[in-house]
Design a protein around this motif. Sequence first.
Motif, mmCIF file in Angstrom:
data_model
loop_
_atom_site.group_PDB
_atom_site.id
_atom_site.type_symbol
_atom_site.label_atom_id
_atom_site.label_comp_id
_atom_site.label_asym_id
_atom_site.label_seq_id
_atom_site.Cartn_x
_atom_site.Cartn_y
_atom_site.Cartn_z
ATOM 1 N N ALA A 208 21.057 -27.011 -14.246
ATOM 2 C CA ALA A 208 21.276 -28.352 -13.726
ATOM 3 C C ALA A 208 22.792 -28.618 -13.793
ATOM 4 N N PRO A 209 23.387 -29.076 -12.714
ATOM 5 C CA PRO A 209 24.837 -29.332 -12.753
ATOM 6 C C PRO A 209 25.149 -30.557 -13.579
ATOM 7 N N ALA A 210 26.355 -30.581 -14.116
ATOM 8 C CA ALA A 210 26.819 -31.784 -14.808
ATOM 9 C C ALA A 210 27.081 -32.864 -13.774
ATOM 10 N N GLU A 211 26.837 -34.098 -14.143
ATOM 11 C CA GLU A 211 27.063 -35.234 -13.248
ATOM 12 C C GLU A 211 28.221 -36.069 -13.803
ATOM 13 N N VAL A 212 29.214 -36.276 -12.975
ATOM 14 C CA VAL A 212 30.384 -37.062 -13.372
ATOM 15 C C VAL A 212 30.527 -38.216 -12.399
ATOM 16 N N GLU A 213 30.476 -39.426 -12.923
ATOM 17 C CA GLU A 213 30.658 -40.608 -12.094
ATOM 18 C C GLU A 213 32.153 -40.961 -12.058
ATOM 19 N N ILE A 214 32.664 -41.051 -10.855
ATOM 20 C CA ILE A 214 34.071 -41.380 -10.664
ATOM 21 C C ILE A 214 34.217 -42.887 -10.470
ATOM 22 N N ALA A 215 35.050 -43.510 -11.281
ATOM 23 C CA ALA A 215 35.234 -44.965 -11.200
ATOM 24 C C ALA A 215 36.209 -45.297 -10.075
#
Length: 200
Positions: A193-200
Motif C-alpha cells: 500500500a503506498p504512503a499517503e501524503v496530504e499536501i496543504a
Amino acid sequence: MTSGRSILVLAAAAAIAAGNYLVVASLLPAGSVPRAACFAWLLVGPFVPALLAAASSPRDEVGVPARSAAPPAPSWEEGALGLLGVLQQEGRLLDFLEEDLAGYSDEQIGAAARGIHEGCRAVLRERLNLEPVVPQGEGESVVIESGFDPAAIRLVGNVTGAPPYHGVLRHPGWRAKTATFPRRQAADPRVIAPAEVEIA
C-alpha cells in the motif's frame, strides 16, 4: 510470412530455375538430351528452400488474426502481495493487524472490526472461490477413511491405530477452487500500500 512475401520468394525460385534451364540449354550441344536427374534438380532445387521457408514461417495473413503474447501470470509471491494490497485497500486489514489494541475497549474494537470484516469479506468473495474441505458442519460426527490427505485433514486428539477414524468435526477447513490475483501497477511489487501524503 505474409502472402506477398511468399509470392516474392517463390518468384525468385522460379527465376533461378529458369536461369538454370537457360544455362544448361546453352551449354549442351544441339539435339542432345540432358540427364533427367541433373536437369530435374536444376529446375526443382530452387523451389525446395523457398517452400520450406514459406511453410515454417508464422502465419499472419489477412483474415488470420495475429496472436498477441499473453501477459505473464503473476508469481505466487506477487499474487499474494497483490491480494494483501486489495485487503488493505478495501478493508484496512494491515492497519488493523498492526495496531496496538491494548488502549481500546472491546466495544471500540468490535465497532472497528465490523467495517474491516465487510471490506475484507467482499475482497475474498470477489477473488477466491472457496469450499470446505469436509462438507459436514462443525460438531457433526465424521469418518475419516484410509488414504485421506494429511495436508487437507489434520487429526487432533487421541489418534491411535489405523483408519478409519471416527471423530467430531471441529473445523471444516477451506479449499480454494479458483483464485484470481490482481495485477499490480506498482514498479515494486513489495509495496503493498503506498504512503499517503496530504499536501496543504
